[in-house]
Design a protein around this motif. Structure first.
Motif, PDB file in Angstrom:
ATOM      1  N   LYS A 104       1.868  -6.447  11.616  1.00 20.28           N
ATOM      2  CA  LYS A 104       2.321  -6.286  10.154  1.00 20.28           C
ATOM      3  C   LYS A 104       1.318  -5.720   9.419  1.00 20.28           C
ATOM      4  O   LYS A 104       0.055  -6.324   9.503  1.00 20.28           O
ATOM      5  N   PRO A 105       1.549  -4.608   8.508  1.00 19.17           N
ATOM      6  CA  PRO A 105       0.546  -4.273   7.646  1.00 19.17           C
ATOM      7  C   PRO A 105       0.210  -5.298   6.734  1.00 19.17           C
ATOM      8  O   PRO A 105       0.906  -5.801   6.131  1.00 19.17           O
ATOM      9  N   GLN A 106      -1.178  -5.253   6.497  1.00 20.20           N
ATOM     10  CA  GLN A 106      -1.605  -6.405   5.383  1.00 20.20           C
ATOM     11  C   GLN A 106      -1.960  -5.234   3.907  1.00 20.20           C
ATOM     12  O   GLN A 106      -2.062  -4.233   4.016  1.00 20.20           O
ATOM     13  N   VAL A 138      11.682   5.503  18.338  1.00 18.91           N
ATOM     14  CA  VAL A 138      11.935   4.998  17.121  1.00 18.91           C
ATOM     15  C   VAL A 138      13.027   5.351  16.333  1.00 18.91           C
ATOM     16  O   VAL A 138      13.705   6.485  16.705  1.00 18.91           O
ATOM     17  N   SER A 139      13.665   4.667  15.438  1.00 22.17           N
ATOM     18  CA  SER A 139      14.717   4.662  14.942  1.00 22.17           C
ATOM     19  C   SER A 139      14.409   5.057  13.463  1.00 22.17           C
ATOM     20  O   SER A 139      14.055   4.186  12.642  1.00 22.17           O
ATOM     21  N   ILE A 140      14.896   6.221  12.878  1.00 24.18           N
ATOM     22  CA  ILE A 140      14.591   6.573  11.501  1.00 24.18           C
ATOM     23  C   ILE A 140      15.693   6.652  10.747  1.00 24.18           C
ATOM     24  O   ILE A 140      16.568   7.078  10.810  1.00 24.18           O
ATOM     25  N   GLU A 144       0.898  -1.294  -0.144  1.00 22.57           N
ATOM     26  CA  GLU A 144      -0.166  -0.153  -0.152  1.00 22.57           C
ATOM     27  C   GLU A 144       0.997   1.309   0.053  1.00 22.57           C
ATOM     28  O   GLU A 144       1.846   1.078   0.338  1.00 22.57           O
ATOM     29  N   PHE A 145       0.308   2.278  -0.191  1.00 22.56           N
ATOM     30  CA  PHE A 145       0.966   3.646  -0.170  1.00 22.56           C
ATOM     31  C   PHE A 145       1.434   3.782   1.422  1.00 22.56           C
ATOM     32  O   PHE A 145       1.068   3.322   2.179  1.00 22.56           O
ATOM     33  N   TRP A 146       2.753   4.277   1.452  1.00 27.59           N
ATOM     34  CA  TRP A 146       3.262   4.074   2.635  1.00 27.59           C
ATOM     35  C   TRP A 146       2.604   4.738   3.977  1.00 27.59           C
ATOM     36  O   TRP A 146       2.424   4.262   4.789  1.00 27.59           O
ATOM     37  N   TRP A 147       1.856   5.869   3.552  1.00 28.76           N
ATOM     38  CA  TRP A 147       0.972   6.508   4.484  1.00 28.76           C
ATOM     39  C   TRP A 147      -0.258   5.775   5.141  1.00 28.76           C
ATOM     40  O   TRP A 147      -0.669   5.738   6.179  1.00 28.76           O
ATOM     41  N   ASP A 148      -0.756   4.725   4.132  1.00 25.98           N
ATOM     42  CA  ASP A 148      -1.598   3.946   4.492  1.00 25.98           C
ATOM     43  C   ASP A 148      -0.923   2.655   5.425  1.00 25.98           C
ATOM     44  O   ASP A 148      -1.671   2.130   6.166  1.00 25.98           O
ATOM     45  N   GLU A 149       0.220   2.215   5.123  1.00 25.12           N
ATOM     46  CA  GLU A 149       0.823   1.378   6.071  1.00 25.12           C
ATOM     47  C   GLU A 149       1.093   1.770   7.332  1.00 25.12           C
ATOM     48  O   GLU A 149       0.827   1.120   8.480  1.00 25.12           O
ATOM     49  N   LEU A 150       1.704   3.059   7.540  1.00 22.12           N
ATOM     50  CA  LEU A 150       1.545   3.686   8.690  1.00 22.12           C
ATOM     51  C   LEU A 150       0.343   3.860   9.684  1.00 22.12           C
ATOM     52  O   LEU A 150       0.279   3.533  10.632  1.00 22.12           O
ATOM     53  N   GLU A 151      -0.843   4.129   8.889  1.00 24.69           N
ATOM     54  CA  GLU A 151      -2.122   4.158   9.510  1.00 24.69           C
ATOM     55  C   GLU A 151      -2.462   2.786  10.134  1.00 24.69           C
ATOM     56  O   GLU A 151      -3.092   2.792  11.091  1.00 24.69           O
ATOM     57  N   ARG A 161      10.890  -1.929  10.675  1.00 28.56           N
ATOM     58  CA  ARG A 161      11.482  -1.965  12.268  1.00 28.56           C
ATOM     59  C   ARG A 161      10.299  -1.544  13.011  1.00 28.56           C
ATOM     60  O   ARG A 161      10.046  -2.134  14.200  1.00 28.56           O
ATOM     61  N   LEU A 162       9.484  -0.418  12.575  1.00 30.93           N
ATOM     62  CA  LEU A 162       8.389  -0.144  13.345  1.00 30.93           C
ATOM     63  C   LEU A 162       7.327  -1.173  13.573  1.00 30.93           C
ATOM     64  O   LEU A 162       6.759  -1.461  14.712  1.00 30.93           O
ATOM     65  N   SER A 163       7.165  -2.012  12.393  1.00 25.09           N
ATOM     66  CA  SER A 163       6.367  -3.101  12.479  1.00 25.09           C
ATOM     67  C   SER A 163       6.897  -4.306  13.511  1.00 25.09           C
ATOM     68  O   SER A 163       6.112  -4.611  14.335  1.00 25.09           O
TER      69      SER A 163
END
Ligand SMILES: [Zn+2]
Length: 312
Positions: free
Chosen positions: A180-182, A132-134, A110-117, A172-174
């Motif tokens: 895990k984002p689907q 968090v490590s960025i 998905e778009f990265w902002w949707d995965e983050l959401e 890393r955040l996941s």
């Protein structure tokens, strides 16, 4: 009195105002942190309202913004642009330009902002403070507050990164959150076949929106050139037609630079859109066309909004 009349006549072409609308999705999905969704019902009301205005193709409004002229654009390339938006623009005969980020087409992310959401809003609980490590340098940041606040702080750290760094950071955040984002059908992008289908619609035009949807101002000139040129070539091949328009990802004045505008011009685009919420006039710059982001409002409110921008 005479001088006043002359002054009025000279100023007339510059008072002529149109507006370029920016949509992302025609869908009803929650959460929708960035208000990307307009419901199908409201989108139909909007297109119906446009009959009281002067709907034009983006290139036409940019070249000559007639009084009460309106152009419709979509950013990003969500699949609902084909399934939900196209039938409505066809029904009302409204031209629309679809700006697509080509690196996501046909992929399984998905778009990265949707995965983050997903990462922040889907788990049953998320700690109130996260370390968090960025990015590649593993810059350490502490984010805290409500889920929304945590989401927004991480979003701000991720947005300037290049695609690979952003993905690594999300992974890393996941791991850290244990979620895990689907890949959700509701959030998928147009497929290559759907893009050629869309491009065959007489009211639809295809525009480019980079490859990986970076914040261009934070990328090297070389990378910006690649993003801007490759998306054009890819889409021209898919649509079998020239791609003459571009929109800057995120679109704010700090998300691109004058160098970016020059690269866009040299790549052969004729016009480019920002998200600066102004009316379009004869004085608007062709590579910094303003656009009005349209949220999920009903037809009456939409009409009042257009009237406020579009008076002639
Ligand atoms: Zn975008």
């Amino acid at each position: 009195m005479f001088l006043k009349r002359i002054a009025k006549r000279i100023a007339a072409p510059f008072r002529s105002r149109g507006v370029i609308l920016l949509y992302h999705r025609v869908a009803s999905i929650a959460p929708d942190r960035w208000s990307l969704c307009v419901s199908r019902e409201h989108f139909e009301q909007h297109m119906s309202v446009l009959r009281k205005f002067r709907p034009l193709r983006l290139e036409d409004i940019a070249a000559r913004p007639l009084p009460r002229s309106v152009a419709v654009t979509f950013d990003d390339g969500y699949a609902d642009n084909l399934t939900h938006a196209k039938p409505v623009i066809e029904k009302y005969g409204i031209p629309a330009t679809f700006f697509l980020a080509t690196g996501y087409i046909g992929g399984s992310r998905e778009f990265w902002w949707d995965e983050l959401e997903q990462l922040i809003f889907q788990p049953e609980s998320v700690a109130e403070t996260l370390d968090v490590s960025i990015g590649r340098r593993f810059d350490q940041h502490t984010v805290s507050g409500s889920r929304l606040e945590i989401h927004d702080q991480i979003y701000d750290y991720l947005q300037p990164l290049a695609q690979d760094e952003r993905r690594e950071t999300l992974e890393r955040l996941s791991d850290q959150i244990g979620h895990k984002p689907q890949f959700r059908q509701s959030h998928r992008q147009l497929s290559p076949g759907e893009i050629s289908e869309l491009s065959k619609c007489e009211f639809a035009e295809i525009g480019a929106h980079t490859v990986t949807h970076p914040r261009l101002s934070t990328q090297s000139l070389r990378d910006q050139k690649t993003e801007i040129e490759c998306s054009k070539i890819f889409l021209e091949e898919l649509a079998g037609a020239p791609v003459a328009t571009f929109s800057y990802p995120y679109g704010g004045s700090n998300h691109y630079s004058l160098h970016t505008c020059e690269i866009v011009r040299q790549a052969g685009y004729r016009f480019a859109c920002t998200t600066n919420p102004q009316a379009v006039t004869r004085l608007s710059k062709p590579y910094e066309l303003p656009r009005l982001n349209i949220g999920d409002m009903d037809g009456d409110r939409f009409e009042r909004l257009l009237e406020s921008y579009c008076y002639s």
